[in-house]
Design a protein around this motif. Structure first.
Motif, PDB file in Angstrom:
ATOM      1  N   ASP A  15       0.848  -1.194   0.000  1.00  0.00           N
ATOM      2  CA  ASP A  15       0.000   0.000   0.000  1.00  0.00           C
ATOM      3  C   ASP A  15       0.882   1.243   0.000  1.00  0.00           C
ATOM      4  O   ASP A  15       2.013   1.230   0.496  1.00  0.00           O
ATOM      5  N   GLY A  16       0.347   2.320  -0.554  1.00  0.00           N
ATOM      6  CA  GLY A  16       1.069   3.585  -0.511  1.00  0.00           C
ATOM      7  C   GLY A  16       0.998   4.205   0.878  1.00  0.00           C
ATOM      8  O   GLY A  16       0.017   4.027   1.607  1.00  0.00           O
ATOM      9  N   GLY A  17       2.049   4.910   1.272  1.00  0.00           N
ATOM     10  CA  GLY A  17       2.038   5.603   2.559  1.00  0.00           C
ATOM     11  C   GLY A  17       1.115   6.809   2.532  1.00  0.00           C
ATOM     12  O   GLY A  17       0.834   7.377   1.473  1.00  0.00           O
ATOM     13  N   ASP A  38       4.805  13.868   1.179  1.00  0.00           N
ATOM     14  CA  ASP A  38       3.974  12.837   0.551  1.00  0.00           C
ATOM     15  C   ASP A  38       4.349  11.449   1.085  1.00  0.00           C
ATOM     16  O   ASP A  38       5.485  11.207   1.517  1.00  0.00           O
ATOM     17  N   GLY A  39       3.389  10.540   0.995  1.00  0.00           N
ATOM     18  CA  GLY A  39       3.668   9.152   1.356  1.00  0.00           C
ATOM     19  C   GLY A  39       4.442   8.445   0.253  1.00  0.00           C
ATOM     20  O   GLY A  39       4.366   8.796  -0.940  1.00  0.00           O
ATOM     21  N   GLY A  40       5.201   7.439   0.628  1.00  0.00           N
ATOM     22  CA  GLY A  40       5.972   6.669  -0.357  1.00  0.00           C
ATOM     23  C   GLY A  40       5.106   5.674  -1.097  1.00  0.00           C
ATOM     24  O   GLY A  40       4.076   5.203  -0.595  1.00  0.00           O
ATOM     25  N   ARG A  41       5.516   5.313  -2.299  1.00  0.00           N
ATOM     26  CA  ARG A  41       4.777   4.348  -3.115  1.00  0.00           C
ATOM     27  C   ARG A  41       5.023   2.935  -2.586  1.00  0.00           C
ATOM     28  O   ARG A  41       6.119   2.591  -2.152  1.00  0.00           O
ATOM     29  N   GLY A  42       3.997   2.086  -2.659  1.00  0.00           N
ATOM     30  CA  GLY A  42       4.135   0.696  -2.228  1.00  0.00           C
ATOM     31  C   GLY A  42       4.968  -0.107  -3.212  1.00  0.00           C
ATOM     32  O   GLY A  42       5.030   0.205  -4.410  1.00  0.00           O
ATOM     33  N   GLY A  43       5.613  -1.149  -2.732  1.00  0.00           N
ATOM     34  CA  GLY A  43       6.427  -2.001  -3.587  1.00  0.00           C
ATOM     35  C   GLY A  43       5.582  -2.893  -4.485  1.00  0.00           C
ATOM     36  O   GLY A  43       4.427  -3.220  -4.179  1.00  0.00           O
TER      37      GLY A  43
END
Length: 333
Positions: A15-17, A38-43
Protein backbone atom coordinates in the motif's frame (compact mmCIF):
# COMPACT_ATOMS: atom_id res chain seq x y z
CA UNK A 1 13.39 -33.42 -5.18
CA UNK A 2 9.74 -33.86 -6.10
CA UNK A 3 8.56 -32.43 -9.39
CA UNK A 4 5.69 -29.95 -9.01
CA UNK A 5 4.27 -28.25 -12.11
CA UNK A 6 1.13 -26.55 -10.75
CA UNK A 7 0.56 -24.19 -7.85
CA UNK A 8 -1.88 -21.57 -6.59
CA UNK A 9 -0.57 -18.55 -4.72
CA UNK A 10 -1.54 -15.12 -3.42
CA UNK A 11 0.25 -11.85 -4.12
CA UNK A 12 -0.24 -8.46 -2.45
CA UNK A 13 1.58 -5.34 -3.56
CA UNK A 14 2.45 -2.73 -0.95
CA UNK A 15 0.00 0.00 0.00
CA UNK A 16 1.07 3.58 -0.51
CA UNK A 17 2.04 5.60 2.56
CA UNK A 18 -0.24 8.38 3.79
CA UNK A 19 0.44 12.04 3.16
CA UNK A 20 1.27 14.20 6.18
CA UNK A 21 -0.43 17.28 7.65
CA UNK A 22 2.29 19.50 9.08
CA UNK A 23 3.20 23.21 9.36
CA UNK A 24 6.41 25.14 9.74
CA UNK A 25 7.12 25.91 13.36
CA UNK A 26 10.15 28.17 13.74
CA UNK A 27 11.16 30.59 16.46
CA UNK A 28 10.23 33.71 14.53
CA UNK A 29 7.57 32.11 12.31
CA UNK A 30 5.00 30.72 14.75
CA UNK A 31 2.37 30.26 12.05
CA UNK A 32 4.31 29.05 9.02
CA UNK A 33 2.90 27.44 5.92
CA UNK A 34 2.24 23.74 5.30
CA UNK A 35 5.21 21.39 4.98
CA UNK A 36 3.69 17.91 5.11
CA UNK A 37 5.49 15.39 2.91
CA UNK A 38 3.97 12.84 0.55
CA UNK A 39 3.67 9.15 1.36
CA UNK A 40 5.97 6.67 -0.36
CA UNK A 41 4.78 4.35 -3.12
CA UNK A 42 4.14 0.70 -2.23
CA UNK A 43 6.43 -2.00 -3.59
CA UNK A 44 5.47 -4.18 -6.57
CA UNK A 45 5.28 -7.97 -6.73
CA UNK A 46 7.51 -9.17 -9.57
CA UNK A 47 7.64 -12.63 -11.14
CA UNK A 48 11.09 -13.54 -12.51
CA UNK A 49 12.05 -16.60 -14.59
CA UNK A 50 15.18 -18.37 -13.41
CA UNK A 51 16.97 -21.24 -15.15
CA UNK A 52 18.26 -22.32 -11.74
CA UNK A 53 14.77 -23.67 -10.89
CA UNK A 54 13.19 -26.74 -12.47
CA UNK A 55 10.08 -27.27 -10.34
CA UNK A 56 7.43 -25.38 -8.38
CA UNK A 57 8.19 -27.32 -5.21
CA UNK A 58 8.92 -24.10 -3.27
CA UNK A 59 5.26 -23.06 -3.60
CA UNK A 60 4.30 -26.02 -1.40
CA UNK A 61 6.01 -24.29 1.50
CA UNK A 62 5.13 -20.69 0.73
CA UNK A 63 2.00 -19.49 -1.05
CA UNK A 64 1.67 -15.85 0.07
CA UNK A 65 3.94 -13.11 -1.26
CA UNK A 66 3.66 -9.51 -0.07
CA UNK A 67 5.63 -6.43 -0.99
CA UNK A 68 6.50 -3.70 1.52
CA UNK A 69 4.18 -0.75 2.02
CA UNK A 70 5.40 2.81 1.50
CA UNK A 71 6.31 4.91 4.51
CA UNK A 72 4.06 7.76 5.58
CA UNK A 73 5.09 11.34 4.80
CA UNK A 74 6.56 13.48 7.56
CA UNK A 75 6.87 17.14 8.44
CA UNK A 76 9.56 19.43 7.04
CA UNK A 77 8.60 18.28 3.52
CA UNK A 78 10.01 14.81 4.17
CA UNK A 79 8.53 12.28 1.78
CA UNK A 80 8.05 8.69 2.87
CA UNK A 81 10.41 6.02 1.50
CA UNK A 82 9.01 3.74 -1.19
CA UNK A 83 8.31 0.15 -0.18
CA UNK A 84 10.62 -2.64 -1.30
CA UNK A 85 9.32 -4.83 -4.10
CA UNK A 86 8.89 -8.58 -3.65
CA UNK A 87 10.48 -10.76 -6.36
CA UNK A 88 9.19 -14.29 -6.84
CA UNK A 89 11.51 -16.60 -8.79
CA UNK A 90 9.90 -19.28 -10.95
CA UNK A 91 11.27 -21.81 -13.47
CA UNK A 92 11.67 -20.87 -17.11
CA UNK A 93 8.53 -22.02 -18.92
CA UNK A 94 6.11 -20.84 -16.23
CA UNK A 95 2.69 -19.55 -17.26
CA UNK A 96 0.97 -17.14 -14.86
CA UNK A 97 -2.84 -17.05 -14.86
CA UNK A 98 -5.54 -15.23 -12.92
CA UNK A 99 -6.99 -17.86 -10.59
CA UNK A 100 -10.49 -16.39 -10.82
CA UNK A 101 -10.85 -15.76 -14.56
CA UNK A 102 -8.25 -18.15 -15.98
CA UNK A 103 -6.79 -15.31 -18.06
CA UNK A 104 -3.17 -15.84 -19.05
CA UNK A 105 -1.16 -12.92 -17.68
CA UNK A 106 2.40 -13.90 -18.59
CA UNK A 107 4.34 -16.67 -20.29
CA UNK A 108 7.96 -16.60 -19.13
CA UNK A 109 10.05 -18.54 -21.65
CA UNK A 110 13.48 -16.97 -21.26
CA UNK A 111 15.89 -16.87 -18.34
CA UNK A 112 15.60 -13.46 -16.69
CA UNK A 113 12.13 -12.65 -18.05
CA UNK A 114 10.25 -10.46 -15.55
CA UNK A 115 6.61 -9.50 -15.15
CA UNK A 116 5.08 -7.07 -12.67
CA UNK A 117 2.07 -9.05 -11.56
CA UNK A 118 0.82 -6.65 -8.85
CA UNK A 119 1.56 -2.91 -8.77
CA UNK A 120 2.13 -1.01 -5.57
CA UNK A 121 -0.25 1.74 -4.53
CA UNK A 122 0.65 5.41 -5.00
CA UNK A 123 1.54 7.42 -1.91
CA UNK A 124 -0.86 9.98 -0.51
CA UNK A 125 -0.31 13.72 -0.90
CA UNK A 126 0.89 15.93 1.95
CA UNK A 127 -0.93 19.13 2.85
CA UNK A 128 1.51 21.29 0.86
CA UNK A 129 -0.45 20.30 -2.28
CA UNK A 130 -3.65 21.84 -0.94
CA UNK A 131 -2.44 25.35 -0.08
CA UNK A 132 -4.16 28.13 -2.00
CA UNK A 133 -4.76 31.85 -1.85
CA UNK A 134 -7.90 31.31 0.16
CA UNK A 135 -6.57 28.51 2.33
CA UNK A 136 -2.99 29.07 3.48
CA UNK A 137 -3.14 26.48 6.25
CA UNK A 138 -4.81 23.40 4.75
CA UNK A 139 -5.37 20.58 7.19
CA UNK A 140 -5.92 18.11 4.41
CA UNK A 141 -3.76 15.19 3.28
CA UNK A 142 -4.71 12.08 1.32
CA UNK A 143 -4.24 8.46 2.23
CA UNK A 144 -2.08 6.16 0.17
CA UNK A 145 -3.78 3.89 -2.34
CA UNK A 146 -3.96 0.16 -1.76
CA UNK A 147 -1.64 -2.16 -3.64
CA UNK A 148 -3.07 -4.68 -6.08
CA UNK A 149 -3.76 -8.17 -4.78
CA UNK A 150 -4.65 -11.37 -6.60
CA UNK A 151 -4.88 -15.13 -6.30
CA UNK A 152 -2.85 -16.57 -9.15
CA UNK A 153 -2.21 -19.95 -10.71
CA UNK A 154 1.18 -20.93 -12.05
CA UNK A 155 1.61 -23.78 -14.53
CA UNK A 156 5.01 -25.04 -15.57
CA UNK A 157 5.41 -26.15 -19.17
CA UNK A 158 8.76 -27.84 -19.72
CA UNK A 159 10.87 -26.37 -22.48
CA UNK A 160 12.43 -29.32 -24.30
CA UNK A 161 13.64 -29.93 -27.84
CA UNK A 162 12.23 -33.45 -27.98
CA UNK A 163 9.17 -34.93 -26.28
CA UNK A 164 8.82 -38.69 -25.82
CA UNK A 165 5.16 -39.71 -25.97
CA UNK A 166 3.41 -43.06 -25.98
CA UNK A 167 1.28 -45.40 -23.93
CA UNK A 168 2.52 -46.52 -20.50
CA UNK A 169 5.07 -49.33 -20.69
CA UNK A 170 6.01 -48.52 -24.29
CA UNK A 171 9.63 -48.16 -23.17
CA UNK A 172 10.01 -44.38 -23.13
CA UNK A 173 11.96 -44.31 -19.86
CA UNK A 174 14.39 -46.93 -21.13
CA UNK A 175 14.93 -44.93 -24.31
CA UNK A 176 15.51 -41.74 -22.34
CA UNK A 177 18.14 -43.50 -20.24
CA UNK A 178 19.88 -44.77 -23.39
CA UNK A 179 19.70 -41.49 -25.31
CA UNK A 180 20.93 -39.36 -22.42
CA UNK A 181 22.54 -39.54 -19.01
CA UNK A 182 19.14 -39.43 -17.28
CA UNK A 183 18.35 -42.15 -14.77
CA UNK A 184 14.54 -42.47 -14.67
CA UNK A 185 12.70 -45.18 -12.79
CA UNK A 186 12.12 -48.15 -15.09
CA UNK A 187 9.78 -51.08 -14.55
CA UNK A 188 7.65 -53.56 -16.50
CA UNK A 189 4.31 -52.14 -15.41
CA UNK A 190 2.15 -49.14 -16.38
CA UNK A 191 2.76 -45.69 -14.91
CA UNK A 192 6.31 -46.40 -13.77
CA UNK A 193 6.99 -42.75 -14.58
CA UNK A 194 4.76 -40.52 -12.47
CA UNK A 195 6.34 -37.21 -13.42
CA UNK A 196 8.11 -35.77 -16.48
CA UNK A 197 11.75 -36.78 -16.75
CA UNK A 198 14.41 -34.70 -18.49
CA UNK A 199 17.61 -35.84 -20.15
CA UNK A 200 20.27 -34.16 -22.28
CA UNK A 201 21.32 -35.72 -25.57
CA UNK A 202 24.98 -34.99 -26.26
CA UNK A 203 26.17 -35.23 -29.86
CA UNK A 204 29.66 -34.64 -31.25
CA UNK A 205 29.02 -31.76 -33.64
CA UNK A 206 25.65 -30.50 -32.36
CA UNK A 207 24.75 -28.47 -29.30
CA UNK A 208 23.17 -30.49 -26.46
CA UNK A 209 19.41 -30.91 -26.75
CA UNK A 210 16.86 -31.59 -24.01
CA UNK A 211 14.61 -34.65 -24.15
CA UNK A 212 11.47 -34.91 -22.00
CA UNK A 213 9.70 -38.17 -21.19
CA UNK A 214 6.00 -37.23 -20.90
CA UNK A 215 4.17 -39.75 -18.68
CA UNK A 216 0.56 -40.67 -18.14
CA UNK A 217 -0.86 -40.62 -21.67
CA UNK A 218 -3.73 -43.08 -22.12
CA UNK A 219 -7.00 -43.03 -23.99
CA UNK A 220 -9.02 -40.10 -22.63
CA UNK A 221 -5.94 -38.25 -21.36
CA UNK A 222 -7.19 -34.93 -22.77
CA UNK A 223 -10.25 -35.30 -20.49
CA UNK A 224 -8.20 -36.09 -17.40
CA UNK A 225 -8.08 -39.90 -17.62
CA UNK A 226 -4.94 -41.43 -16.13
CA UNK A 227 -2.20 -38.92 -15.49
CA UNK A 228 -2.22 -37.34 -18.93
CA UNK A 229 -4.23 -34.21 -18.22
CA UNK A 230 -1.59 -33.10 -15.73
CA UNK A 231 1.29 -33.51 -18.15
CA UNK A 232 -0.07 -32.87 -21.66
CA UNK A 233 0.90 -29.21 -21.29
CA UNK A 234 4.56 -30.24 -21.38
CA UNK A 235 4.16 -31.41 -24.98
CA UNK A 236 3.27 -27.92 -26.19
CA UNK A 237 6.78 -26.46 -26.25
CA UNK A 238 8.66 -29.42 -27.74
CA UNK A 239 10.06 -29.01 -31.25
CA UNK A 240 9.90 -32.71 -32.13
CA UNK A 241 7.64 -35.48 -30.89
CA UNK A 242 9.15 -38.96 -30.68
CA UNK A 243 6.16 -41.31 -30.58
CA UNK A 244 7.19 -44.59 -29.00
CA UNK A 245 5.10 -47.72 -29.60
CA UNK A 246 5.66 -51.23 -28.28
CA UNK A 247 6.23 -53.32 -31.42
CA UNK A 248 5.63 -56.51 -29.44
CA UNK A 249 2.02 -55.56 -28.64
CA UNK A 250 -0.74 -57.05 -30.78
CA UNK A 251 -2.63 -53.78 -31.25
CA UNK A 252 0.36 -51.70 -32.34
CA UNK A 253 -1.44 -49.56 -34.91
CA UNK A 254 -4.38 -48.94 -32.59
CA UNK A 255 -2.04 -47.96 -29.76
CA UNK A 256 -0.38 -45.43 -32.06
CA UNK A 257 -3.74 -43.93 -33.01
CA UNK A 258 -4.82 -43.63 -29.36
CA UNK A 259 -1.94 -41.29 -28.52
CA UNK A 260 -2.16 -39.41 -31.84
CA UNK A 261 -5.87 -38.74 -31.23
CA UNK A 262 -5.24 -37.58 -27.65
CA UNK A 263 -2.59 -35.09 -28.80
CA UNK A 264 -4.90 -33.77 -31.52
CA UNK A 265 -7.83 -33.38 -29.13
CA UNK A 266 -5.68 -31.59 -26.60
CA UNK A 267 -4.36 -29.08 -29.15
CA UNK A 268 -4.96 -29.19 -32.88
CA UNK A 269 -1.63 -27.60 -33.75
CA UNK A 270 0.16 -30.66 -32.37
CA UNK A 271 -1.00 -32.50 -35.48
CA UNK A 272 1.45 -30.43 -37.49
CA UNK A 273 4.38 -31.04 -35.13
CA UNK A 274 7.34 -32.91 -36.62
CA UNK A 275 7.09 -36.50 -35.44
CA UNK A 276 9.40 -39.50 -35.39
CA UNK A 277 7.74 -42.88 -34.92
CA UNK A 278 9.84 -45.34 -32.96
CA UNK A 279 8.98 -49.04 -33.16
CA UNK A 280 10.48 -50.10 -29.85
CA UNK A 281 11.25 -53.59 -28.45
CA UNK A 282 12.11 -55.07 -31.85
CA UNK A 283 14.19 -57.66 -30.00
CA UNK A 284 10.88 -59.31 -29.04
CA UNK A 285 9.54 -59.81 -32.60
CA UNK A 286 10.77 -61.63 -35.70
CA UNK A 287 11.94 -60.04 -38.94
CA UNK A 288 8.73 -60.73 -40.84
CA UNK A 289 6.61 -58.98 -38.20
CA UNK A 290 8.99 -56.02 -38.23
CA UNK A 291 8.71 -55.68 -42.02
CA UNK A 292 4.93 -55.86 -41.74
CA UNK A 293 4.82 -53.10 -39.14
CA UNK A 294 7.26 -50.92 -41.04
CA UNK A 295 5.12 -51.21 -44.19
CA UNK A 296 1.97 -50.26 -42.26
CA UNK A 297 3.41 -47.20 -40.52
CA UNK A 298 5.44 -45.92 -43.47
CA UNK A 299 2.14 -45.14 -45.22
CA UNK A 300 1.34 -42.27 -42.86
CA UNK A 301 4.63 -41.52 -41.06
CA UNK A 302 7.60 -39.93 -42.83
CA UNK A 303 10.08 -40.96 -40.17
CA UNK A 304 9.79 -44.54 -38.90
CA UNK A 305 12.65 -46.14 -37.02
CA UNK A 306 12.87 -49.62 -35.45
CA UNK A 307 14.88 -49.72 -32.23
CA UNK A 308 15.42 -51.73 -29.08
CA UNK A 309 15.95 -49.76 -25.92
CA UNK A 310 17.02 -53.00 -24.25
CA UNK A 311 19.73 -54.13 -26.69
CA UNK A 312 20.62 -50.75 -28.15
CA UNK A 313 19.79 -51.65 -31.74
CA UNK A 314 18.86 -48.59 -33.78
CA UNK A 315 19.72 -46.08 -31.06
CA UNK A 316 22.63 -44.55 -33.00
CA UNK A 317 20.31 -44.04 -35.97
CA UNK A 318 17.68 -42.47 -33.69
CA UNK A 319 20.19 -40.02 -32.21
CA UNK A 320 21.35 -39.08 -35.70
CA UNK A 321 17.78 -38.60 -36.94
CA UNK A 322 16.90 -36.37 -33.96
CA UNK A 323 19.97 -34.20 -34.46
CA UNK A 324 19.50 -33.98 -38.25
CA UNK A 325 15.84 -33.00 -37.80
CA UNK A 326 16.67 -30.30 -35.24
CA UNK A 327 19.46 -28.99 -37.47
CA UNK A 328 17.10 -28.68 -40.44
CA UNK A 329 14.59 -26.85 -38.26
CA UNK A 330 17.25 -24.38 -37.17
CA UNK A 331 18.20 -23.81 -40.81
CA UNK A 332 14.54 -23.18 -41.65
CA UNK A 333 14.20 -26.22 -43.90
Amino acid sequence: MAFVDYAKFYVKAGDGGNGCVSFRREKYVPKGGPNGGDGGRGGDVIIRASSALTSLIDFKYRSHFKAERGEHGKGKDMHGRGGKSCTVDVPVGSVIKDAETGECLADLTMDGDVFIVAKGGDGGLGNTHFASGTNRTPRIATKGKGGEEFWLVIELKLIADVGLVGLPNAGKSTLLSRLSAANPKIGAYPFTTLEPQLGVLQYSYFEPCIIADIPGLVEGAHQGVGLGHNFLRHVERTSILVHVVDAAEEEVENNYRIISDELLRYKEELAGRIQILVLNKIDLIDENRLKELYTVFAKFCDKVLPVSGQTGDGLSELKQLIVDTLEKMQDGQ
